[in-house]
Scaffold this motif. Structure first.
Motif, PDB file in Angstrom:
ATOM      1  N   SER A  70      68.583  30.895  39.189  1.00 44.26           N
ATOM      2  CA  SER A  70      68.919  32.285  39.522  1.00 44.26           C
ATOM      3  C   SER A  70      68.679  33.230  38.347  1.00 44.26           C
ATOM      4  O   SER A  70      67.992  34.250  38.497  1.00 44.26           O
ATOM      5  CB  SER A  70      70.382  32.361  40.004  1.00 44.26           C
ATOM      6  OG  SER A  70      70.732  33.706  40.275  1.00 44.26           O
ATOM      7  N   PRO A  71      69.228  32.971  37.140  1.00 43.30           N
ATOM      8  CA  PRO A  71      68.948  33.897  36.033  1.00 43.30           C
ATOM      9  C   PRO A  71      67.471  33.916  35.631  1.00 43.30           C
ATOM     10  O   PRO A  71      66.935  34.947  35.219  1.00 43.30           O
ATOM     11  CB  PRO A  71      69.817  33.369  34.891  1.00 43.30           C
ATOM     12  CG  PRO A  71      70.135  31.970  35.242  1.00 43.30           C
ATOM     13  CD  PRO A  71      70.168  31.907  36.729  1.00 43.30           C
ATOM     14  N   LEU A  72      66.829  32.736  35.762  1.00 40.21           N
ATOM     15  CA  LEU A  72      65.404  32.724  35.429  1.00 40.21           C
ATOM     16  C   LEU A  72      64.592  33.580  36.394  1.00 40.21           C
ATOM     17  O   LEU A  72      63.651  34.290  35.987  1.00 40.21           O
ATOM     18  CB  LEU A  72      64.881  31.286  35.434  1.00 40.21           C
ATOM     19  CG  LEU A  72      65.360  30.397  34.275  1.00 40.21           C
ATOM     20  CD1 LEU A  72      64.844  28.972  34.446  1.00 40.21           C
ATOM     21  CD2 LEU A  72      64.896  30.955  32.936  1.00 40.21           C
ATOM     22  N   ASP A  73      64.926  33.511  37.701  1.00 42.12           N
ATOM     23  CA  ASP A  73      64.241  34.363  38.678  1.00 42.12           C
ATOM     24  C   ASP A  73      64.480  35.839  38.382  1.00 42.12           C
ATOM     25  O   ASP A  73      63.578  36.678  38.507  1.00 42.12           O
ATOM     26  CB  ASP A  73      64.712  34.017  40.096  1.00 42.12           C
ATOM     27  CG  ASP A  73      64.223  32.646  40.546  1.00 42.12           C
ATOM     28  OD1 ASP A  73      63.241  32.158  39.932  1.00 42.12           O
ATOM     29  OD2 ASP A  73      64.800  32.091  41.486  1.00 42.12           O
ATOM     30  N   LYS A  74      65.729  36.166  37.999  1.00 45.32           N
ATOM     31  CA  LYS A  74      66.045  37.565  37.672  1.00 45.32           C
ATOM     32  C   LYS A  74      65.254  38.031  36.448  1.00 45.32           C
ATOM     33  O   LYS A  74      64.704  39.142  36.409  1.00 45.32           O
ATOM     34  CB  LYS A  74      67.543  37.697  37.410  1.00 45.32           C
ATOM     35  CG  LYS A  74      67.991  39.131  37.150  1.00 45.32           C
ATOM     36  CD  LYS A  74      69.497  39.196  36.988  1.00 45.32           C
ATOM     37  CE  LYS A  74      69.953  40.639  36.769  1.00 45.32           C
ATOM     38  NZ  LYS A  74      69.313  41.241  35.592  1.00 45.32           N
ATOM     39  N   MET A  75      65.182  37.130  35.465  1.00 41.48           N
ATOM     40  CA  MET A  75      64.416  37.475  34.254  1.00 41.48           C
ATOM     41  C   MET A  75      62.932  37.659  34.597  1.00 41.48           C
ATOM     42  O   MET A  75      62.273  38.568  34.074  1.00 41.48           O
ATOM     43  CB  MET A  75      64.589  36.356  33.216  1.00 41.48           C
ATOM     44  CG  MET A  75      63.967  36.662  31.858  1.00 41.48           C
ATOM     45  SD  MET A  75      64.224  35.296  30.703  1.00 41.48           S
ATOM     46  CE  MET A  75      66.010  35.309  30.580  1.00 41.48           C
TER      47      MET A  75
END
Length: 452
Positions: A92-97
């Motif tokens: 999830s945070p990687l997709d947001k980044m």
């Protein structure tokens, strides 16, 4: 039975064991076809057995490795417990980044596109500004020259024909011709105008204003030509006139500025040189007239004197150049320094040869060897005297390489002359031999006195 056969095969293979380097199989360029081709001399069963032994060794080493590092293998499987959840939590945070990076990239690309667009617009504006300044410069230069030439701009509203404005060309020619400095200023400005027009070549502005530029050129060249011819006549009439020589220098410098030296040559040719050459070099000038040639004589071998109209004609040419044209030639050498133009070579000599070839071509006729020889000697002496008028060695070299100089020398048919002379010498020699032979025969036929 089968086990006994296998053990027998293994013992047989162990006796003739073939070793294989493991690096050979790990190489990325390994090819089974190449491997088998390199071992064609080995029996297929033997090769199969060797490969089976190698496989058995690998399996054995793998089992030993697992047994030796069994605890590590167990710990590895234990440590991987919960890794799936951790990967899901990180996704999830990687997709947001990733989305944020894409957004920043899009914004940056939009800024770059806007910057490139503005830079192109700025370049276009700068180019238009340059052309605008160029057009303003051309317009100001045209107006300035027209004011100096006093050319009325009454035809600005339509495209004029040659007849509609040619009457304006000589509007101020007479008054302009008397002002050498003004003509020189106009020439300098015209030279600048030509540079600006060259930069703006192909534009609609230059195309629309071209007729005014042509009108300026015609006015300038016409007035300059008339002024140059007038100053040439003034210097010819009075070489000591400082005003005339100064004006002549200014006019010639103007021709250098506008790069029209060919027109200056033509003015000098048509005004001074051609009339003199046509008058001096003619058939009539070769007619014997002792009253006109009292100082030009040929000394014969016996000491007698003989008149030579050809030598007198050449004498008049040298005298005219050295006395009448000397001041003009000095001025042209000074003004034309650094150029390839020389009035003495390109105008005087060329016009001289043209007049000789056109008016008195009979001097080149070798039909009468005595006259041809005399003409040739006199002409070569004249060429030497003409070369002496050149002030530098380089001028002499350039004169000798001039096409008219080469053509003049080629017209003397020396080969024909030598053939005629050879024939005369041969004939005289043969006649002499015949005469001697006749005299000898006559003496042999005489009757001695003792016979009486």
């Amino acid at each position: 039975m089968a086990s006994d056969a296998l053990s027998t095969l293994e013992s047989s293979l162990s006796e003739n064991h073939m070793t294989f380097e493991r690096s050979l199989f790990l190489d990325t360029s390994f090819s089974p076809v190449v491997f088998l081709a390199e071992r064609q001399h080995v029996a297929l069963d033997k090769l199969k057995g060797e490969l089976l032994l190698a496989l058995k060794d690998l399996k054995t080493e793998l089992v030993e490795l697992i047994n030796r590092d069994y605890a590590d293998f167990i710990n590895l499987s234990t440590n991987l417990v919960g890794v799936d959840k951790m990967i899901v939590d990180l996704k999830s945070p990687l997709d947001k980044m990733k989305n944020d990076v894409k957004t920043i990239q899009l914004n940056l690309q939009r800024v770059l596109d806007e910057l490139e667009s503005k830079l192109e617009m700025r370049s276009l504006i700068r180019e238009k500004k340059t052309f605008l300044q160029l057009f303003l410069g051309i317009h100001e230069s045209v107006v300035k020259i027209e004011e100096m030439l006093n050319i009325a701009n009454r035809e600005e509203t339509y495209s004029p024909t040659e007849e509609s404005w040619r009457s304006l060309i000589f509007f101020r020619v007479d008054s302009l011709g008397d002002d050498g400095k003004l003509i020189e200023r106009v020439a300098i400005e015209y030279n600048q105008l030509q540079y600006l027009v060259t930069r703006g070549k192909g534009t609609s502005f230059v195309a629309n204003i071209d007729w005014r530029i042509i009108r300026i050129k015609e006015t300038l060249t016409s007035s300059l030509s008339r002024a140059l011819k007038s100053s040439l006549n003034s210097v010819m009439n009075d070489p000591s006139d400082s005003v005339a020589t100064t004006s002549l220098s200014q006019y010639l410098r103007t021709y250098v500025l506008i790069d029209k030296l060919k027109e200056a040559e033509e003015a000098f040719r048509s005004t001074i040189i051609t009339p003199f050459m046509q008058k001096t070099i003619s058939r009539k000038s070769l007619e014997f007239n002792p009253t006109n040639t009292p100082v030009v004589l040929l000394t014969e071998k016996d000491g007698s004197l003989d008149f030579s109209p050809l030598r007198d004609m050449y004498f008049q040419v040298i005298k005219f150049i050295s006395e009448k044209c000397d001041v003009i030639l000095q001025i042209t050498r000074k003004v034309f320094r650094g150029t390839n133009y020389d009035f003495l070579r390109d105008v005087v000599w060329e016009e001289l040869v043209t007049a000789i070839v056109k008016n008195i071509p009979t001097i080149f006729n070798p039909g009468i060897p005595e006259i041809f020889h005399r003409n040739y000697i006199i002409s070569i002496q004249f060429v030497s005297e003409f070369e002496a008028l050149c002030k530098t060695k380089q001028s002499v070299i350039l004169l000798r390489s001039h096409p008219s100089y080469i053509d003049f020398l080629k017209r003397w048919q020396l080969a024909v002359y030598f053939q005629i002379r050879l024939k005369e010498i041969t004939t005289d020699f043969e006649n002499g031999l015949l005469t001697d032979s006749d005299n000898q025969v006559s003496q042999d036929e005489r009757i001695p006195l003792s016979d009486f």
